[in-house]
Design an enzyme around this catalytic site. Structure first.
Site, PDB file in Angstrom:
ATOM      1  N   HIS A 145       9.703   2.578   9.132  1.00  0.00           N
ATOM      2  CA  HIS A 145       9.470   1.618  10.217  1.00  0.00           C
ATOM      3  C   HIS A 145       8.191   2.027  10.944  1.00  0.00           C
ATOM      4  CE1 HIS A 145      10.592  -1.496  13.020  1.00  0.00           C
ATOM      5  NE2 HIS A 145      10.146  -0.701  13.973  1.00  0.00           N
TER       6      HIS A 145
ATOM      7  N   GLU B 134       1.584   6.704   7.413  1.00  0.00           N
ATOM      8  CA  GLU B 134       2.594   6.392   6.391  1.00  0.00           C
ATOM      9  C   GLU B 134       2.188   6.948   5.033  1.00  0.00           C
ATOM     10  OE1 GLU B 134       4.632   2.362   8.164  1.00  0.00           O
ATOM     11  OE2 GLU B 134       2.945   2.091   6.810  1.00  0.00           O
TER      12      GLU B 134
ATOM     13  N   ASP C 216      17.377  -1.051  11.584  1.00  0.00           N
ATOM     14  CA  ASP C 216      16.640   0.076  12.169  1.00  0.00           C
ATOM     15  C   ASP C 216      17.517   1.067  12.942  1.00  0.00           C
ATOM     16  OD1 ASP C 216      14.313  -1.118  11.224  1.00  0.00           O
ATOM     17  OD2 ASP C 216      14.027  -2.271  13.057  1.00  0.00           O
TER      18      ASP C 216
ATOM     19  N   SER D 275       0.843  -1.202   0.000  1.00  0.00           N
ATOM     20  CA  SER D 275       0.000   0.000   0.000  1.00  0.00           C
ATOM     21  C   SER D 275       0.878   1.253   0.000  1.00  0.00           C
ATOM     22  CB  SER D 275      -0.969   0.009   1.185  1.00  0.00           C
ATOM     23  OG  SER D 275      -0.304   0.204   2.405  1.00  0.00           O
TER      24      SER D 275
ATOM     25  N   ASN E 206      14.297   3.656   4.710  1.00  0.00           N
ATOM     26  CA  ASN E 206      13.321   2.659   5.148  1.00  0.00           C
ATOM     27  C   ASN E 206      12.231   3.357   5.958  1.00  0.00           C
ATOM     28  OD1 ASN E 206      12.261   0.008   5.864  1.00  0.00           O
ATOM     29  ND2 ASN E 206      13.136   0.341   7.893  1.00  0.00           N
TER      30      ASN E 206
HETATM   31  C1  GAR Z   1       4.331  -0.835   6.767  1.00  0.00           C
HETATM   32  O1  GAR Z   1       3.569  -0.529   7.900  1.00  0.00           O
HETATM   33  C2  GAR Z   1       5.805  -0.622   7.049  1.00  0.00           C
HETATM   34  O2  GAR Z   1       6.064   0.396   7.965  1.00  0.00           O
HETATM   35  C3  GAR Z   1       6.208  -1.963   7.611  1.00  0.00           C
HETATM   36  O3  GAR Z   1       5.501  -2.905   6.835  1.00  0.00           O
HETATM   37  C4  GAR Z   1       4.244  -2.332   6.452  1.00  0.00           C
HETATM   38  C5  GAR Z   1       4.030  -2.605   4.978  1.00  0.00           C
HETATM   39  O4  GAR Z   1       2.749  -2.215   4.568  1.00  0.00           O
HETATM   40  N1  GAR Z   1       7.636  -2.144   7.543  1.00  0.00           N
HETATM   41  C6  GAR Z   1       8.335  -2.786   8.479  1.00  0.00           C
HETATM   42  O5  GAR Z   1       7.822  -3.330   9.431  1.00  0.00           O
HETATM   43  C7  GAR Z   1       9.850  -2.800   8.247  1.00  0.00           C
HETATM   44  N2  GAR Z   1      10.536  -3.161   9.446  1.00  0.00           N
HETATM   45  P1  GAR Z   1       2.393  -2.093   3.025  1.00  0.00           P
HETATM   46  O6  GAR Z   1       2.886  -3.368   2.355  1.00  0.00           O
HETATM   47  O7  GAR Z   1       0.908  -1.995   2.962  1.00  0.00           O
HETATM   48  O8  GAR Z   1       3.079  -0.885   2.465  1.00  0.00           O
END
Ligand code: GAR
Length: 188
Positions: free
Chosen positions: A102, A172, A143, A13, A100
């Site tokens: 997080h 995000e 991280d 997303s 990245n």
């Molecule tokens: C997001 O919330 C991102 O912050 C997290 O994975 C999700 C992906 O959502 N990332 C981590 O946890 C990295 N350590 P998405 O596939 O819908 O973009």
């Protein structure tokens, strides 16, 4: 116009928000999506936007295959948008500009094993009143790279990890594309 390459492992997303944003912003363009999961929804999203994708295994991430594939896209910035493997030092040496996102307020809830729903579950169990997002440069440690941006949200009304995840995704989607644009502008 700067070339952005996205790395994503799942739903995508955030990747989709970034793609959309840069369709209307001349600072950058998403030139490719790299994923370590052949059945990730992000690959469907890439296809719908006519963006080339590269699928690779964990071994190929580290054995030179991914680096070789990256060369053809000449990335100015690599963005990890929900990428759940450790990004290799061997690629960072060649392409040091990697960021990245997080889903927590680092340095809290970071490190190995802390990704996606695991983070939100831990935040819930610790009865945190707020959580948030951190956008940071990637270095050789999980991280721990330099922070670029943080934003927080109150979660006192959340009873499940899913509710927290929903609020985090909203943050995000609101901020990540803009922060990327800011980085591209500052470095031009
Ligand atoms: C997001 O919330 C991102 O912050 C997290 O994975 C999700 C992906 O959502 N990332 C981590 O946890 C990295 N350590 P998405 O596939 O819908 O973009």
């Amino acid at each position: 116009m700067k070339n952005i390459v996205l790395f994503a492992s799942g739903n995508g997303s955030n990747a989709e928000e970034i793609i959309r944003y840069f369709k209307n912003n001349n600072e950058g363009v998403v030139v490719a999506i790299f994923s370590n999961k052949a059945d990730a929804k992000v690959l469907e999203r890439a296809k719908n936007h006519n963006i080339p994708s590269v699928v690779f295994s964990k071994t190929q991430l580290n054995d030179g295959f991914v680096l070789e594939q990256l060369h053809q896209f000449q990335p100015d910035l690599i963005v990890l948008a929900g990428f759940l493997l450790k990004f290799p030092e061997s690629i960072l040496k060649v392409y040091p500009k990697v960021i990245n996102i997080h889903p927590a307020l680092l340095p809290k809830y970071g490190g190995k094993g802390m990704y996606g729903m695991n983070v939100h579950q831990a935040v819930l169990e610790n009865k945190e009143k707020e959580t948030g997002i951190t956008i940071h440069y990637v270095n050789e440690h999980y991280d721990e790279g330099e922070f670029i941006f943080q934003n927080s949200v109150n979660i006192e009304d959340c009873n499940t990890a899913e509710e927290i995840a929903h609020k985090i995704h909203e943050l995000e989607h609101q901020y990540f594309p803009e922060v990327i644009a800011g980085i591209l502008t500052r470095n031009s």
